[in-house]
Design a protein around this motif. Structure first.
Motif, PDB file in Angstrom:
ATOM      1  N   ALA A 207      -4.989   5.336  10.439  1.00 17.41           N
ATOM      2  CA  ALA A 207      -5.927   5.958  10.941  1.00 17.41           C
ATOM      3  C   ALA A 207      -7.397   5.668  10.926  1.00 17.41           C
ATOM      4  O   ALA A 207      -7.777   5.024   9.793  1.00 17.41           O
ATOM      5  N   PRO A 208      -8.217   5.721  11.991  1.00 18.88           N
ATOM      6  CA  PRO A 208      -9.738   5.144  11.736  1.00 18.88           C
ATOM      7  C   PRO A 208     -10.486   5.818  10.696  1.00 18.88           C
ATOM      8  O   PRO A 208     -10.080   6.985  10.238  1.00 18.88           O
ATOM      9  N   GLY A 209     -11.114   5.187   9.856  1.00 15.50           N
ATOM     10  CA  GLY A 209     -11.950   5.574   8.784  1.00 15.50           C
ATOM     11  C   GLY A 209     -11.145   5.438   7.556  1.00 15.50           C
ATOM     12  O   GLY A 209     -12.028   5.802   6.402  1.00 15.50           O
ATOM     13  N   THR A 210      -9.949   5.143   7.402  1.00  9.80           N
ATOM     14  CA  THR A 210      -9.303   4.902   6.357  1.00  9.80           C
ATOM     15  C   THR A 210      -9.663   3.818   5.371  1.00  9.80           C
ATOM     16  O   THR A 210      -9.747   2.777   6.165  1.00  9.80           O
ATOM     17  N   ASP A 211      -9.604   3.504   3.924  1.00 10.02           N
ATOM     18  CA  ASP A 211      -9.756   2.546   3.384  1.00 10.02           C
ATOM     19  C   ASP A 211      -8.642   1.382   3.460  1.00 10.02           C
ATOM     20  O   ASP A 211      -8.779   0.329   3.532  1.00 10.02           O
ATOM     21  N   SER A 212      -7.451   2.037   3.961  1.00 10.29           N
ATOM     22  CA  SER A 212      -6.396   1.164   4.255  1.00 10.29           C
ATOM     23  C   SER A 212      -6.724   0.323   5.537  1.00 10.29           C
ATOM     24  O   SER A 212      -6.250  -0.898   5.749  1.00 10.29           O
ATOM     25  N   LEU A 213      -7.010   0.860   6.428  1.00  7.92           N
ATOM     26  CA  LEU A 213      -7.374   0.365   7.554  1.00  7.92           C
ATOM     27  C   LEU A 213      -8.376  -0.616   7.657  1.00  7.92           C
ATOM     28  O   LEU A 213      -8.113  -2.029   8.190  1.00  7.92           O
ATOM     29  N   ARG A 214      -9.417  -0.450   6.821  1.00  5.31           N
ATOM     30  CA  ARG A 214     -10.343  -1.470   6.660  1.00  5.31           C
ATOM     31  C   ARG A 214      -9.862  -2.492   5.760  1.00  5.31           C
ATOM     32  O   ARG A 214     -10.268  -3.803   5.893  1.00  5.31           O
TER      33      ARG A 214
ATOM     34  N   ALA B 252       0.910  -1.271   0.119  1.00  5.50           N
ATOM     35  CA  ALA B 252      -0.042   0.122  -0.083  1.00  5.50           C
ATOM     36  C   ALA B 252       0.849   1.210   0.053  1.00  5.50           C
ATOM     37  O   ALA B 252       2.007   1.251   0.474  1.00  5.50           O
ATOM     38  N   ARG B 253       0.477   2.428  -0.678  1.00  8.81           N
ATOM     39  CA  ARG B 253       0.996   3.505  -0.735  1.00  8.81           C
ATOM     40  C   ARG B 253       0.008   4.685  -1.159  1.00  8.81           C
ATOM     41  O   ARG B 253      -0.720   4.364  -2.257  1.00  8.81           O
ATOM     42  N   ASP B 254      -0.126   5.596  -0.442  1.00  8.30           N
ATOM     43  CA  ASP B 254      -1.071   6.626  -0.582  1.00  8.30           C
ATOM     44  C   ASP B 254      -0.452   7.818  -1.420  1.00  8.30           C
ATOM     45  O   ASP B 254       0.700   7.797  -1.648  1.00  8.30           O
ATOM     46  N   ASP B 255      -1.260   8.354  -2.035  1.00  4.28           N
ATOM     47  CA  ASP B 255      -0.582   9.554  -3.035  1.00  4.28           C
ATOM     48  C   ASP B 255       0.064  10.557  -2.218  1.00  4.28           C
ATOM     49  O   ASP B 255       1.136  11.307  -2.893  1.00  4.28           O
TER      50      ASP B 255
ATOM     51  N   GLU C  24      -6.452   5.252  -0.689  1.00  8.84           N
ATOM     52  CA  GLU C  24      -6.806   6.706  -1.281  1.00  8.84           C
ATOM     53  C   GLU C  24      -7.140   7.685  -0.124  1.00  8.84           C
ATOM     54  O   GLU C  24      -6.848   8.859  -0.169  1.00  8.84           O
ATOM     55  N   ARG C  25      -7.570   7.187   0.910  1.00  7.49           N
ATOM     56  CA  ARG C  25      -8.018   8.143   2.248  1.00  7.49           C
ATOM     57  C   ARG C  25      -7.040   8.107   3.294  1.00  7.49           C
ATOM     58  O   ARG C  25      -7.255   8.890   4.250  1.00  7.49           O
ATOM     59  N   ALA C  26      -5.916   7.531   3.227  1.00  2.00           N
ATOM     60  CA  ALA C  26      -4.570   7.613   3.885  1.00  2.00           C
ATOM     61  C   ALA C  26      -4.118   8.893   3.829  1.00  2.00           C
ATOM     62  O   ALA C  26      -3.991   9.430   2.520  1.00  2.00           O
ATOM     63  N   GLN C  27      -3.559   9.651   4.734  1.00  2.00           N
ATOM     64  CA  GLN C  27      -2.944  10.719   4.435  1.00  2.00           C
ATOM     65  C   GLN C  27      -1.383  10.581   4.958  1.00  2.00           C
ATOM     66  O   GLN C  27      -1.165  10.463   6.096  1.00  2.00           O
ATOM     67  N   GLY C  28      -0.256  11.102   4.256  1.00  2.00           N
ATOM     68  CA  GLY C  28       1.064  11.134   4.527  1.00  2.00           C
ATOM     69  C   GLY C  28       1.665   9.954   4.858  1.00  2.00           C
ATOM     70  O   GLY C  28       1.065   8.564   4.226  1.00  2.00           O
ATOM     71  N   HIS C  29       2.776   9.819   5.380  1.00  2.00           N
ATOM     72  CA  HIS C  29       3.511   8.812   5.500  1.00  2.00           C
ATOM     73  C   HIS C  29       3.215   7.879   6.670  1.00  2.00           C
ATOM     74  O   HIS C  29       3.529   6.647   6.795  1.00  2.00           O
ATOM     75  N   THR C  30       2.151   8.557   7.522  1.00  2.00           N
ATOM     76  CA  THR C  30       1.955   7.746   8.858  1.00  2.00           C
ATOM     77  C   THR C  30       0.398   7.439   9.367  1.00  2.00           C
ATOM     78  O   THR C  30       0.108   7.480  10.358  1.00  2.00           O
TER      79      THR C  30
END
Length: 377
Positions: A359-366, A312-315, A349-355
């Protein structure tokens, strides 16, 4: 090839090598780095353990005996003998991969109390420098925090910058187990910080995953290797990862020997370099890398693992600007999110930054949660 082509190729190589040295591969941003000495070898107190003959025979050498054989040794002991070993050698038993998990909790509580007492004594020692006394006070407070009711400490080593592993959930009854491997600037003092980049710490990631999974996976926040500090050669090379990889592999083997399911291993930033180097020896069901500078492999097949590999990597993650090359020992190789690498892609897509991946609510966490509980295919 003509002279001009050689010069152009040489310039590209030098530029790539120079850019590679900017790999921070962790959570601290663009701070200057300091070369770290990796912590290797057996647990603290091993010399005393090796000299112990109270059972009428030599104890298995922590440096020579693997986790499965260590687990078999403890299965052959009575509960009383196990407890007495933990009392006599808490720093060994608490870090002994393959030892029973409840016994490791007990041993680490004893080791933490002893270290707290020792550190408080140093804090009052007028012969030490003010800086040394302040460091001792901080360590004593850190130990007191880890001794708080309900905390499950699976590993504790105060040497160097300190290492620790904490469990969220019940490893003994869990149907699924996850292990979080962090990137740079993480140690005993920062693994569970609550004031900055919380979801870039192993404790923050582990707590978030445990909550999102509603307890369907036990999660271990593992700080069992010496991480790079800021920007410098440690972050740009594999030296610390090479020292950390066998420690991660042995830790996971110890979980399996103690009776847990194969873990899902989540690897953040420089931690993914550790995971890549450990992959062939890692008894994992899934290997999930995110914010990765590379795994020191050109493809999934190069990892020689039976685990499913995810990336995974966000933009908005600055790691995307790091050159995915490996030249003269600098850099960590191919981009694991590139389709040619062969990893399964995790939406971010909903993650922010490198860390922000946990975070709750992100598609990556789901997505991470589904992988952890075996709901992803």
């Amino acid at each position: 090839m003509g002279l001009g082509s050689w010069k152009r190729r040489g310039r590209r190589t030098l530029v790539a090598a120079a850019l590679t040295t900017t790999i921070v591969a962790g959570t601290a941003g663009w701070a200057s780095g300091h070369e770290q000495r990796p912590l290797t070898g057996p647990p603290p107190g091993t010399a005393s353990w090796r000299a112990d003959d109270t059972l009428g025979r030599a104890l298995p050498d922590p440096e020579a005996v693997g986790p499965s054989h260590m687990a078999a040794f403890f299965r052959g002991l009575s509960a009383t003998d196990q407890h007495e070993l933990a009392v006599r050698h808490p720093s060994v038993v608490g870090n002994l991969d393959g030892a029973p998990i409840p016994l490791r909790y007990e041993a680490n509580a004893l080791a933490l109390r002893a270290e707290k007492t020792r550190a408080r004594g140093e804090a009052r020692n007028a012969t030490l420098t003010p800086r040394a006394r302040a460091a001792a006070r901080d360590l004593a407070e850190r130990c007191a925090d880890l001794l708080a009711r309900g905390r499950r400490i699976l590993a504790f080593d105060p040497r160097g910058r300190g290492q620790v592993a904490e469990v969220y959930g019940d490893l003994r009854s869990a149907r699924h187990v996850s292990v979080v491997v962090p990137g740079s600037d993480i140690d005993l003092g920062s693994f569970d910080r609550t004031t900055k980049d919380v979801y870039g710490t192993p404790a923050g990631m582990a707590k978030s995953l445990y909550a999102a999974a509603r307890g369907r996976t036990a999660v271990v926040a593992w700080v069992g290797y010496t991480t790079p500090v800021g920007l410098g050669p440690d972050a740009a090379t594999g030296r610390l990862a090479e020292a950390g990889a066998p420690r991660l592999a042995r830790f996971a083997q110890g979980l399996r020997a103690a009776g847990t399911p194969k873990p899902t291993v989540f690897c953040h930033s420089y931690g993914s370099v550790v995971c890549g180097l450990a992959a062939s020896r890692l008894p994992a069901s899934d290997l999930v890398v995110f914010g990765s500078p590379g795994l020191r492999a050109n493809s999934v097949s190069d990892l020689h693992t039976r685990a499913r590999v995810w990336a995974a990597r966000d933009d908005s993650d600055w790691i995307a600007k790091v050159p995915h090359v490996e030249l003269l020992g600098l850099g960590h190789g191919a981009d694991p999110t590139d389709p040619s690498f062969g990893a399964r892609r995790v939406p971010a897509e909903r993650a922010q930054g490198h860390t922000g991946y946990f975070a709750p609510g992100t598609d990556s966490l789901r997505a991470f949660t589904d992988i952890a509980i075996g709901a992803s295919s």
